[in-house]
Design a protein around this motif. Structure first.
Motif, mmCIF file in Angstrom:
data_model
loop_
_atom_site.group_PDB
_atom_site.id
_atom_site.type_symbol
_atom_site.label_atom_id
_atom_site.label_comp_id
_atom_site.label_asym_id
_atom_site.label_seq_id
_atom_site.Cartn_x
_atom_site.Cartn_y
_atom_site.Cartn_z
ATOM 1 N N UNK A 218 -14.610 41.784 30.636
ATOM 2 C CA UNK A 218 -15.187 42.616 29.593
ATOM 3 C C UNK A 218 -14.243 43.683 29.091
ATOM 4 N N UNK A 219 -13.297 44.109 29.937
ATOM 5 C CA UNK A 219 -12.367 45.153 29.532
ATOM 6 C C UNK A 219 -11.104 44.642 28.891
ATOM 7 N N UNK A 220 -10.905 43.328 28.880
ATOM 8 C CA UNK A 220 -9.657 42.780 28.348
ATOM 9 C C UNK A 220 -9.530 43.066 26.850
ATOM 10 N N UNK A 221 -10.639 42.969 26.136
ATOM 11 C CA UNK A 221 -10.585 43.240 24.699
ATOM 12 C C UNK A 221 -10.093 44.664 24.446
ATOM 13 N N UNK A 222 -10.595 45.614 25.238
ATOM 14 C CA UNK A 222 -10.154 47.000 25.064
ATOM 15 C C UNK A 222 -8.690 47.167 25.461
ATOM 16 N N UNK A 223 -8.256 46.437 26.480
ATOM 17 C CA UNK A 223 -6.839 46.481 26.852
ATOM 18 C C UNK A 223 -5.963 45.964 25.716
ATOM 19 N N UNK A 224 -6.403 44.888 25.064
ATOM 20 C CA UNK A 224 -5.635 44.322 23.954
ATOM 21 C C UNK A 224 -5.544 45.309 22.792
ATOM 22 N N UNK A 225 -6.663 45.946 22.458
ATOM 23 C CA UNK A 225 -6.642 46.928 21.377
ATOM 24 C C UNK A 225 -5.773 48.128 21.739
ATOM 25 N N UNK A 226 -5.839 48.554 23.011
ATOM 26 C CA UNK A 226 -5.045 49.702 23.444
ATOM 27 C C UNK A 226 -3.559 49.397 23.338
ATOM 28 N N UNK B 224 -2.174 47.131 21.407
ATOM 29 C CA UNK B 224 -1.852 47.044 19.985
ATOM 30 C C UNK B 224 -1.644 48.411 19.369
ATOM 31 N N UNK B 225 -2.434 49.405 19.817
ATOM 32 C CA UNK B 225 -2.330 50.763 19.263
ATOM 33 C C UNK B 225 -0.997 51.402 19.600
ATOM 34 N N UNK B 226 -0.628 51.421 20.899
ATOM 35 C CA UNK B 226 0.622 52.121 21.231
ATOM 36 C C UNK B 226 1.856 51.319 20.834
ATOM 37 N N UNK B 227 1.796 50.000 20.987
ATOM 38 C CA UNK B 227 2.959 49.197 20.602
ATOM 39 C C UNK B 227 3.119 49.180 19.081
ATOM 40 N N UNK B 228 2.008 49.034 18.365
ATOM 41 C CA UNK B 228 2.067 49.002 16.901
ATOM 42 C C UNK B 228 2.562 50.307 16.319
ATOM 43 N N UNK C 44 -2.648 38.899 22.559
ATOM 44 C CA UNK C 44 -1.916 40.165 22.547
ATOM 45 C C UNK C 44 -0.785 40.142 21.532
ATOM 46 N N UNK C 45 -0.071 39.028 21.447
ATOM 47 C CA UNK C 45 0.997 38.893 20.456
ATOM 48 C C UNK C 45 0.447 39.068 19.038
ATOM 49 N N UNK C 46 -0.678 38.418 18.774
ATOM 50 C CA UNK C 46 -1.269 38.516 17.431
ATOM 51 C C UNK C 46 -1.771 39.916 17.144
ATOM 52 N N UNK C 47 -2.420 40.548 18.134
ATOM 53 C CA UNK C 47 -2.932 41.906 17.943
ATOM 54 C C UNK C 47 -1.786 42.871 17.659
ATOM 55 N N UNK D 47 1.209 58.743 14.192
ATOM 56 C CA UNK D 47 1.696 57.620 14.996
ATOM 57 C C UNK D 47 1.805 58.010 16.470
ATOM 58 N N UNK D 48 2.318 59.211 16.743
ATOM 59 C CA UNK D 48 2.425 59.662 18.123
ATOM 60 C C UNK D 48 1.066 59.781 18.790
ATOM 61 N N UNK D 49 0.074 60.294 18.059
ATOM 62 C CA UNK D 49 -1.273 60.406 18.611
ATOM 63 C C UNK D 49 -1.893 59.055 18.901
ATOM 64 N N UNK D 50 -1.701 58.088 18.002
ATOM 65 C CA UNK D 50 -2.218 56.737 18.226
ATOM 66 C C UNK D 50 -1.540 56.109 19.443
ATOM 67 N N UNK D 51 -0.245 56.342 19.580
ATOM 68 C CA UNK D 51 0.511 55.814 20.714
ATOM 69 C C UNK D 51 -0.064 56.340 22.036
ATOM 70 N N UNK D 52 -0.246 57.645 22.131
ATOM 71 C CA UNK D 52 -0.783 58.247 23.351
ATOM 72 C C UNK D 52 -2.216 57.804 23.614
ATOM 73 N N UNK D 53 -3.037 57.764 22.577
ATOM 74 C CA UNK D 53 -4.436 57.369 22.753
ATOM 75 C C UNK D 53 -4.535 55.936 23.273
#
Length: 382
Positions: A201-209, A211-215, A332-335, A363-369
């Motif tokens: 159940x937490x994998x989706x949130x891990x993928x979004x997280x 994507x946020x810092x890497x993106x 994860x690659x696609x996200x 961008x820095x705030x999104x990375x940390x979040x």
């Protein structure tokens, strides 16, 4: 334990993926001439590869979970080689773009399968280091691919870089046939799947997280060249050399990933620490008119921290995914790609409307979040 030659073979495989994606940058003019079109239209070869890669990655990850890592990876290397050879023989740009789509499919099968294979076969404590070593191959392909392709195209024509990719992929296929281990029995993966059912159940949130810092880190890097040019009045060639410092840092970070994983023991600790450094160095570089040596130091640190965070995060995702490693790592690659595409126009608009400093802060705030959310989700799973 797998053969000691497995990781070098996997590094060669992902190196070719990185090189094939970025090597066309210096070749657009000769490709346009060969296909009787303009460089702008020839750039469609880049788009066809990248879009195919992003769209097909989840399907290819699912396939590696079902059909087996070894089978999918060897097939991908063979398809990559055949595709590269065929591309040198086609007469039209449309046919070349169709072949680049097949190359994107091969790339989409390669990356998640390689890292899922590492997660299957390497002890958990050593996974981040192993993934960092293999990612170093991709970093080398991304960094050196355009330069090598440009030199080969200048010396022997535009077909030479594609033939180099084909020969390298055939070498990876031949070596992989002997050293890549046979797939584990399905019963083993079923057991892992059941043990990780609660964590799914937490994998989706891990993928979004991720994507946020890497993106955000990659989106910020896109602005680096323009910042260097305008702030320090550098010529185009000097900007290219200066920006390459980021790639050097990325490679250093890949090599240090194993050390940091052992030192901090849990991947989420490594990811949070590294992304704090990414956010701080990125924000300082983009917003502060420091001297050029310090700016290059920020760029180097930014790349190194990202090079440490990426394998640690990949290992964290693989450990959470159970038997669905291939599918999760492929998604994860696609996200990651979608996050970069989404954040680039947002950051560009913020920079135009309010200046570079607010855009960098965003961008820095999104990375940390993203890093904090990912670490929180992971700790709840453990």
């Amino acid at each position: 334990m797998p053969s000691p030659f497995v990781l070098p073979v996997l590094a060669l495989a992902v190196c070719m993926v990185g090189a094939a994606e970025f090597m066309l940058a210096p070749m657009l003019a000769p490709l346009a001439s060969a296909f009787n079109t303009s460089p702008a239209h020839a750039s469609g070869l880049v788009s066809a590869y990248a879009l195919s890669y992003a769209a097909a990655a989840p399907l290819m990850g699912w396939l590696s979970d079902r059909a087996g890592r070894r089978r999918v990876l060897l097939a991908a290397m063979l398809l990559f080689a055949v595709d590269s050879i065929a591309l040198t023989l086609v007469p039209t740009l449309q046919a070349a773009m169709a072949l680049r789509i097949l190359g994107g499919l091969a790339a989409a099968a390669t990356i998640p399968t390689v890292f899922a294979l590492i997660a299957d076969r390497i002890p958990q404590a050593s996974q981040a280091g192993a993934m960092g070593g293999v990612m170093l191959g991709m970093t080398a392909g991304i960094a050196a691919g355009p330069a090598v392709a440009g030199l080969l195209a200048e010396a022997w024509g535009w077909r030479a870089p594609f033939l180099m990719i084909a020969v390298s992929c055939l070498a990876a296929f031949a070596a992989g046939w002997y050293v890549i281990p046979r797939d584990m029995p399905h019963a083993c993966t079923t057991e892992k799947a059941s043990s990780n059912e609660k964590a799914s159940g937490g994998i989706f949130r891990l993928l979004l997280a991720k994507g946020a810092w890497n993106g955000s880190a990659v989106a910020g890097y896109v602005f680096a060249g323009e910042v260097l040019r305008t702030r320090y009045q550098l010529e185009v060639g000097a900007v290219g050399i200066a920006v390459s410092v980021f790639g050097l840092g990325l490679g250093i970070g890949n090599m240090l990933a194993g050390h940091f994983s052992r030192r901090y023991q849990r991947e989420e600790n490594t990811v949070v620490l590294a992304t704090v450094v990414v956010a701080a160095s990125m924000t300082l570089f983009l917003t502060t008119a420091v001297g050029l040596p310090l700016a290059l130091g920020c760029l180097l640190t930014w790349g190194a921290a990202l090079g440490i965070a990426a394998p640690a995060s990949t290992a964290m995702l693989a450990q959470s995914a159970g038997a669905n490693k291939g599918k999760v790592l492929a998604v994860s690659e696609s996200v990651n790609n979608v996050a970069v595409l989404a954040l680039l126009p947002v950051a560009a608009s913020a920079s135009t409307a309010y200046g570079v400093t607010p855009a960098a802060a965003l961008l820095g705030g999104i990375c940390l979040a993203g890093a904090i959310v990912g670490a929180t989700v992971r700790r709840r799973q453990l």
